[in-house]
Design a protein around this motif. Structure first.
Motif, PDB file in Angstrom:
ATOM      1  N   PHE A 148      66.142   8.571  50.366  1.00 16.96           N
ATOM      2  CA  PHE A 148      64.800   9.021  50.727  1.00 16.96           C
ATOM      3  C   PHE A 148      64.817   9.668  52.109  1.00 16.96           C
ATOM      4  O   PHE A 148      64.224  10.727  52.336  1.00 16.96           O
ATOM      5  CB  PHE A 148      63.835   7.833  50.707  1.00 16.96           C
ATOM      6  CG  PHE A 148      62.380   8.203  50.758  1.00 16.96           C
ATOM      7  CD1 PHE A 148      61.673   8.437  49.583  1.00 16.96           C
ATOM      8  CD2 PHE A 148      61.710   8.306  51.971  1.00 16.96           C
ATOM      9  CE1 PHE A 148      60.318   8.771  49.624  1.00 16.96           C
ATOM     10  CE2 PHE A 148      60.370   8.643  52.026  1.00 16.96           C
ATOM     11  CZ  PHE A 148      59.665   8.876  50.850  1.00 16.96           C
ATOM     12  N   LYS A 152      64.198  13.558  53.248  1.00 16.47           N
ATOM     13  CA  LYS A 152      63.196  13.822  54.282  1.00 16.47           C
ATOM     14  C   LYS A 152      63.750  14.764  55.350  1.00 16.47           C
ATOM     15  O   LYS A 152      63.013  15.567  55.944  1.00 16.47           O
ATOM     16  CB  LYS A 152      62.770  12.496  54.909  1.00 16.47           C
ATOM     17  CG  LYS A 152      61.875  12.612  56.135  1.00 16.47           C
ATOM     18  CD  LYS A 152      61.660  11.247  56.756  1.00 16.47           C
ATOM     19  CE  LYS A 152      60.974  11.356  58.102  1.00 16.47           C
ATOM     20  NZ  LYS A 152      60.816  10.038  58.770  1.00 16.47           N
ATOM     21  N   ASP A 291      49.533  -1.035  51.673  1.00 16.75           N
ATOM     22  CA  ASP A 291      50.013   0.315  51.994  1.00 16.75           C
ATOM     23  C   ASP A 291      51.532   0.333  52.133  1.00 16.75           C
ATOM     24  O   ASP A 291      52.198   1.272  51.688  1.00 16.75           O
ATOM     25  CB  ASP A 291      49.374   0.819  53.294  1.00 16.75           C
ATOM     26  CG  ASP A 291      47.892   1.139  53.112  1.00 16.75           C
ATOM     27  OD1 ASP A 291      47.462   1.350  51.953  1.00 16.75           O
ATOM     28  OD2 ASP A 291      47.165   1.173  54.119  1.00 16.75           O
ATOM     29  N   GLN A 294      53.086   0.165  48.791  1.00 11.81           N
ATOM     30  CA  GLN A 294      53.032   1.476  48.143  1.00 11.81           C
ATOM     31  C   GLN A 294      54.164   2.365  48.646  1.00 11.81           C
ATOM     32  O   GLN A 294      54.717   3.172  47.883  1.00 11.81           O
ATOM     33  CB  GLN A 294      51.684   2.149  48.403  1.00 11.81           C
ATOM     34  CG  GLN A 294      51.492   3.469  47.670  1.00 11.81           C
ATOM     35  CD  GLN A 294      51.640   3.350  46.163  1.00 11.81           C
ATOM     36  OE1 GLN A 294      51.004   2.490  45.539  1.00 11.81           O
ATOM     37  NE2 GLN A 294      52.478   4.183  45.563  1.00 11.81           N
ATOM     38  N   ASN A 295      54.531   2.231  49.919  1.00 12.73           N
ATOM     39  CA  ASN A 295      55.678   2.980  50.446  1.00 12.73           C
ATOM     40  C   ASN A 295      56.944   2.623  49.672  1.00 12.73           C
ATOM     41  O   ASN A 295      57.773   3.495  49.379  1.00 12.73           O
ATOM     42  CB  ASN A 295      55.877   2.680  51.934  1.00 12.73           C
ATOM     43  CG  ASN A 295      54.788   3.285  52.800  1.00 12.73           C
ATOM     44  OD1 ASN A 295      54.057   4.155  52.361  1.00 12.73           O
ATOM     45  ND2 ASN A 295      54.683   2.820  54.036  1.00 12.73           N
ATOM     46  N   ASP A 298      56.837   4.354  46.403  1.00 13.99           N
ATOM     47  CA  ASP A 298      57.111   5.789  46.581  1.00 13.99           C
ATOM     48  C   ASP A 298      58.611   6.046  46.670  1.00 13.99           C
ATOM     49  O   ASP A 298      59.121   7.018  46.108  1.00 13.99           O
ATOM     50  CB  ASP A 298      56.421   6.310  47.852  1.00 13.99           C
ATOM     51  CG  ASP A 298      54.904   6.368  47.715  1.00 13.99           C
ATOM     52  OD1 ASP A 298      54.400   6.300  46.574  1.00 13.99           O
ATOM     53  OD2 ASP A 298      54.234   6.452  48.768  1.00 13.99           O
ATOM     54  N   THR A 301      60.039   5.611  43.211  1.00 12.88           N
ATOM     55  CA  THR A 301      59.669   6.758  42.372  1.00 12.88           C
ATOM     56  C   THR A 301      60.568   7.954  42.667  1.00 12.88           C
ATOM     57  O   THR A 301      61.073   8.615  41.759  1.00 12.88           O
ATOM     58  CB  THR A 301      58.197   7.143  42.601  1.00 12.88           C
ATOM     59  OG1 THR A 301      57.356   6.034  42.246  1.00 12.88           O
ATOM     60  CG2 THR A 301      57.814   8.354  41.759  1.00 12.88           C
ATOM     61  N   GLU A 302      60.783   8.209  43.957  1.00  9.58           N
ATOM     62  CA  GLU A 302      61.643   9.319  44.370  1.00  9.58           C
ATOM     63  C   GLU A 302      63.071   9.112  43.880  1.00  9.58           C
ATOM     64  O   GLU A 302      63.767  10.073  43.523  1.00  9.58           O
ATOM     65  CB  GLU A 302      61.631   9.439  45.895  1.00  9.58           C
ATOM     66  CG  GLU A 302      62.442  10.606  46.445  1.00  9.58           C
ATOM     67  CD  GLU A 302      61.896  11.964  46.034  1.00  9.58           C
ATOM     68  OE1 GLU A 302      62.712  12.890  45.787  1.00  9.58           O
ATOM     69  OE2 GLU A 302      60.665  12.111  45.947  1.00  9.58           O
TER      70      GLU A 302
END
Length: 326
Positions: A148, A152, A291, A294-295, A298, A301-302
């Motif tokens: 990730f 980025k 939150d 959720q990171n 994410d 998911t990536e």
């Protein structure tokens, strides 16, 4: 009569006091996925007697590998697992009869560092293009977080470099030390030891690059959470240790957890504690924030490892941690 009564009352009081002093502690089996300075608040809670204060005796076992640690929890080999939160997501996708629930957070950033073999050149993420990168296990949080961060910074892990992922976690450091790879993703204290020995140089922190995420936490079965209040006492002890780890001098923290790292120099332990505290890797309280969770999703998911809908309210019970922090 008065003297006899006083003698009787004194004897009764003595028995009560002795009984209180001999109060039996409740044994709790905890399985950690690895032994790491990254988990300092847990060791501090044990060594500073915070768990004992709350009536618990911790039986700590290191069970290498997230799959093995989770298997131990599912089969009642342990009461609590200290493991990456992504593991609970994988289990949730299998729809277990007794769901796994995250109830307290221990670390809130990635704990790995990028170590470069070339210690002389100025670092930039573009330098990784065309290099050989020694990564972590496919599907594990360190590897997913690492990829990730690479993306980025404009690096495609599958196209821009040679990514090695077929080496067991326990052997990654040895492989790099033996000459495999230009870059490696390592936890502490190995990263700092390699720097001291001239094997490589720490050039970036995946924790700082990725930001807040419930990286490692404590989880148990839903049935355990409902059946016994020891989880509340466990969380109370953990929170006290989390506060102490940030308030105490790093040297005192290092001294407290040193029995868990007998082959590591005390000054190095102190250095690593300082580094993890500086980037807020240790969670400051046990609450698993939505939150931040959720990171995590994410990142998964990536990485292409999240194959079902995940409900925060199902996988995380924050009521105990919220009450403890209040």
């Amino acid at each position: 009569m008065t003297r006899l009564r006083l003698a009787f009352l004194s004897a009764l009081l003595l028995l009560v006091l002795v009984g209180c002093g001999d109060k039996e502690l409740q044994s709790v089996k905890v399985g950690e996925v690895t032994r790491s300075i990254f988990y300092a608040p847990l060791y501090a809670a044990i060594e500073k007697d915070y768990f004992e204060k709350h009536g618990l005796q911790i039986e700590l076992t290191t069970i290498p590998g997230g799959d093995k640690t989770m298997t131990a929890l599912l089969s009642d080999g342990i009461d609590i697992a200290l493991i990456g939160a992504e593991t609970s997501v994988y289990v949730d996708g299998q729809h277990p009869n007794d769901p796994i629930v995250n109830f307290a957070q221990l670390t809130q950033t990635d704990g790995t560092f990028l170590v470069a073999r070339d210690q002389n050149s100025e670092f930039s993420w573009d330098a990784l293009k065309g290099s050989t990168f020694l990564g972590q296990r496919v599907g594990g949080m360190p590897q997913m977080a690492g990829e990730f961060v690479l993306k980025k910074n404009g690096i495609n892990p599958q196209q821009d470099l040679t990514l090695i992922q077929n080496i067991d976690f326990a052997n990654i450091a040895n492989a790099f030390a033996s000459g495999t790879g230009d870059y490696v993703q390592l936890f502490e204290p190995t990263a700092s030891i390699f720097e001291q020995k001239g094997i490589g140089k720490i050039v970036a922190s995946f924790g700082e690059e990725l930001g807040a995420i419930p990286y490692t936490g404590f989880m148990t079965k839903e049935s355990t959470l409902k059946a016994d209040d020891f989880i509340t006492n466990f969380t109370k002890a953990l929170y006290e240790a989390q506060q102490w780890v940030y308030e105490a001098p790093a040297k005192d923290v290092a001294q407290a957890i040193s029995p868990y790292f007998e082959d590591t120099d005390l000054a190095l332990i102190e250095q690593v504690v300082e580094r993890y505290r500086a980037q807020k890797s240790y969670a400051e309280n046990p609450v698993i924030d939505e939150d931040e969770f959720q990171n995590l999703l994410d990142v998964m998911t990536e990485a292409g490892t999240l194959d079902h809908d995940v409900q925060y309210s199902k996988l995380v019970n924050r009521s105990i941690a919220d009450e403890v922090v209040k």
